[in-house]
Design an enzyme around this catalytic site. Structure first.
Site, PDB file in Angstrom:
ATOM      1  N   GLU A   1       0.830  -1.199   0.000  1.00  0.00           N
ATOM      2  CA  GLU A   1       0.000   0.000   0.000  1.00  0.00           C
ATOM      3  C   GLU A   1       0.866   1.252   0.000  1.00  0.00           C
ATOM      4  O   GLU A   1       1.687   1.445   0.899  1.00  0.00           O
ATOM      5  CB  GLU A   1      -0.880   0.049   1.248  1.00  0.00           C
ATOM      6  CG  GLU A   1      -1.920  -1.047   1.365  1.00  0.00           C
ATOM      7  CD  GLU A   1      -2.728  -0.872   2.636  1.00  0.00           C
ATOM      8  OE1 GLU A   1      -3.956  -0.802   2.546  1.00  0.00           O
ATOM      9  OE2 GLU A   1      -2.116  -0.801   3.729  1.00  0.00           O
ATOM     10  N   CYS A   2       0.688   2.108  -0.981  1.00  0.00           N
ATOM     11  CA  CYS A   2       1.310   3.425  -1.048  1.00  0.00           C
ATOM     12  C   CYS A   2       2.834   3.351  -0.847  1.00  0.00           C
ATOM     13  O   CYS A   2       3.558   3.030  -1.775  1.00  0.00           O
ATOM     14  CB  CYS A   2       0.668   4.373  -0.044  1.00  0.00           C
ATOM     15  SG  CYS A   2       0.946   6.120  -0.419  1.00  0.00           S
ATOM     16  N   GLY A   3       3.341   3.602   0.363  1.00  0.00           N
ATOM     17  CA  GLY A   3       4.779   3.476   0.585  1.00  0.00           C
ATOM     18  C   GLY A   3       5.278   2.082   0.287  1.00  0.00           C
ATOM     19  O   GLY A   3       6.410   1.897  -0.177  1.00  0.00           O
TER      20      GLY A   3
ATOM     21  N   MET B   1       5.730   1.942  -3.409  1.00  0.00           N
ATOM     22  CA  MET B   1       6.956   2.653  -3.770  1.00  0.00           C
ATOM     23  C   MET B   1       8.181   1.771  -3.569  1.00  0.00           C
ATOM     24  O   MET B   1       9.087   1.743  -4.399  1.00  0.00           O
ATOM     25  CB  MET B   1       7.069   3.930  -2.942  1.00  0.00           C
ATOM     26  CG  MET B   1       5.965   4.950  -3.216  1.00  0.00           C
ATOM     27  SD  MET B   1       5.870   6.252  -1.958  1.00  0.00           S
ATOM     28  CE  MET B   1       7.437   7.100  -2.240  1.00  0.00           C
TER      29      MET B   1
ATOM     30  N   SER C   1      -0.853  -0.813  -4.814  1.00  0.00           N
ATOM     31  CA  SER C   1      -1.553   0.406  -5.202  1.00  0.00           C
ATOM     32  C   SER C   1      -1.194   1.527  -4.234  1.00  0.00           C
ATOM     33  O   SER C   1      -0.757   1.276  -3.104  1.00  0.00           O
ATOM     34  CB  SER C   1      -3.073   0.188  -5.189  1.00  0.00           C
ATOM     35  OG  SER C   1      -3.766   1.379  -5.509  1.00  0.00           O
TER      36      SER C   1
END
Length: 440
Positions: free
Chosen positions: A320-322, A325, A410
């Site tokens: 998720e998100c981080g 990344m 995502s």
């Protein structure tokens, strides 16, 4: 229906930046230091404020949001907390009437009195106009008291008090004080675990509020709510390894509670400090600040290799998100430095100077709608095409969701209790979408 009566208030403001987060935390610490059990909640999808509020109150903090968590859960969590607490505080988000549903909507739903914190710097009689505007904007949400923040002197506080109409009183006037300031960065407050002197700050802030006349309990309210139905053991015998350190820390307590309630065993590890993964059936790489720790993550090659092996074996990974990344080939931080990361997805993420996405979103599937939000300062560059996209509450297209060989990645942050069956399927590695992520 179970009910409980308890002093409670919704701490809100005319807008962001008025100081309501620190006022809420200081109020919680003030009453905790007085020997009371204080339960604090946060309106909306926020990770950072609850970290500080947990330290302030010494109790777990949960999110409340009529759309994301659901109205019934809001009622149940507050009613449950009221059964053995002495005080409930709810910190609002943004301004009192901002968003849909807004802080005001939650206050009306639960019957909580709204207590606005108004930054009074550079203000005199206009303070009364702002307070009156908040009190009269929605007749269904009376505002009977306000807090003046960041006053310049005792005389300034008296001017503010005199400016208020008879229907509104000044609960307290908080002077400018370094104890009432907490450092922040691009995603919000600095994480509580990064502030070594946070307890000292909170005790000092509580003292400032006590001197400002804010030691009284708010008026009692009666709360009612039914407990939710027990969830089935959809993750029995499934072990989930969860990244948790300074780079990966955006974890809703309710998400962890749900995984345990479904039978999962949770093991925490640090991609920054550990050299190997714990034995697990699935991984969860939550959001956080990988951009602040790019060099450390890039230097921990044994961990990166262990995560790649987990993915190569087709075992489930939720990023998720981080976490997304970190799964890219590389990350470009705010200083322009490029860091080689886990390499599960081709391409890179690049930190931007401004916010790239913000707002409530949902992921609709045959197994239910996972509700949540997005909030990020980086942009994604990958040749992969998403399996699906989330949808904003307006119906517009939202964040891409990638699904490949057990990886679900995502920018979207999900609130797990909104779709238990979908979450369980992800951590079991089941096919959820009609198509997998494709290559451009």
């Amino acid at each position: 229906m179970p009910e409980a009566t308890i002093p409670a208030a919704m701490i809100t403001a005319p807008g962001s930046g008025q100081g309501k987060s620190m006022v809420t935390a200081a109020l919680a610490r003030l009453h905790r230091n007085a020997g009371r059990k204080v339960r604090v909640f946060k309106h909306g999808p926020d990770y950072l404020d609850p970290m500080v509020l947990e330290v302030a109150s010494g109790q777990p903090v949960y999110q409340l949001h009529p759309w994301m968590t659901g109205e019934e859960e809001c009622r149940w969590r507050l009613t449950e907390a009221a059964r053995d607490a002495d005080l409930i505080l709810v910190e609002g988000s943004m301004g009192l009437f901002d968003g849909d549903p807004s802080t005001a909507d939650l206050a009306k739903l639960m019957g909580l009195p709204a207590l606005p914190v108004i930054d009074a710097r550079g203000m005199a009689q206009t303070f009364g106009a702002v307070a009156l505007g908040l009190a009269s904007f929605d007749p269904q949400l009376p505002v009977r008291q306000v807090i003046a923040n960041r006053i310049g002197s005792a005389r300034h506080g008296e001017m503010l008090r005199a400016s208020l109409p008879e229907c509104i009183s000044l609960l307290g006037a908080i002077p400018r004080h370094e104890a009432m300031d907490v450092p922040d960065r691009h995603l919000g407050l600095v994480q509580a675990g990064e502030m070594a002197d946070l307890d000292r700050r909170l005790d000092a802030a509580a003292g400032v509020l006590l001197e400002a006349g804010l030691g009284e309990l708010p008026v009692p309210v009666t709360l009612t709510g039914e407990p939710p139905r027990p969830v089935p053991a959809l993750l029995e015998s499934v072990t989930i390894a969860i990244a948790r350190d300074a780079a990966f820390s955006f974890l809703y307590r309710a998400n962890l509670d749900l995984l345990r309630a479904m039978g999962a065993e949770l093991i925490f590890f640090s991609p920054l400090a550990d050299s190997r993964l714990p034995g697990a059936d699935a991984l969860w790489l939550p959001g956080g600040y990988p951009e602040l720790h790019g060099a450390t993550l890039a230097g921990n090659r044994p961990m990166a290799e262990a995560i790649r092996q987990h993915h190569a074996a087709g075992k489930p990974i939720l990023a998720e998100c981080g976490g997304l990344m970190a799964c890219m080939d590389s990350l470009v931080d705010r200083e322009g430095h490029t860091h080689t990361l886990f390499g599960l997805m081709p391409g890179q993420t690049v930190m931007a100077d401004r916010l790239q996405a913000l707002g409530l979103q949902g992921l609709k599937t045959d197994l239910g709608e996972l509700r949540g939000h997005t909030y990020h300062h980086s942009r994604l560059d990958t040749p992969w095409q998403p399996a699906v996209r989330t949808r904003r509450v307006t119906g517009a297209e939202g964040e891409p969701v990638f699904s490949h060989n057990g990886l679900f990645a995502s920018y979207f942050h999900g609130y797990f209790p909104s779709a238990p069956e979908l979450v369980a399927a992800m951590f079991r590695g089941e096919a959820i979408f009609q198509k997998e992520t494709s290559h451009a």
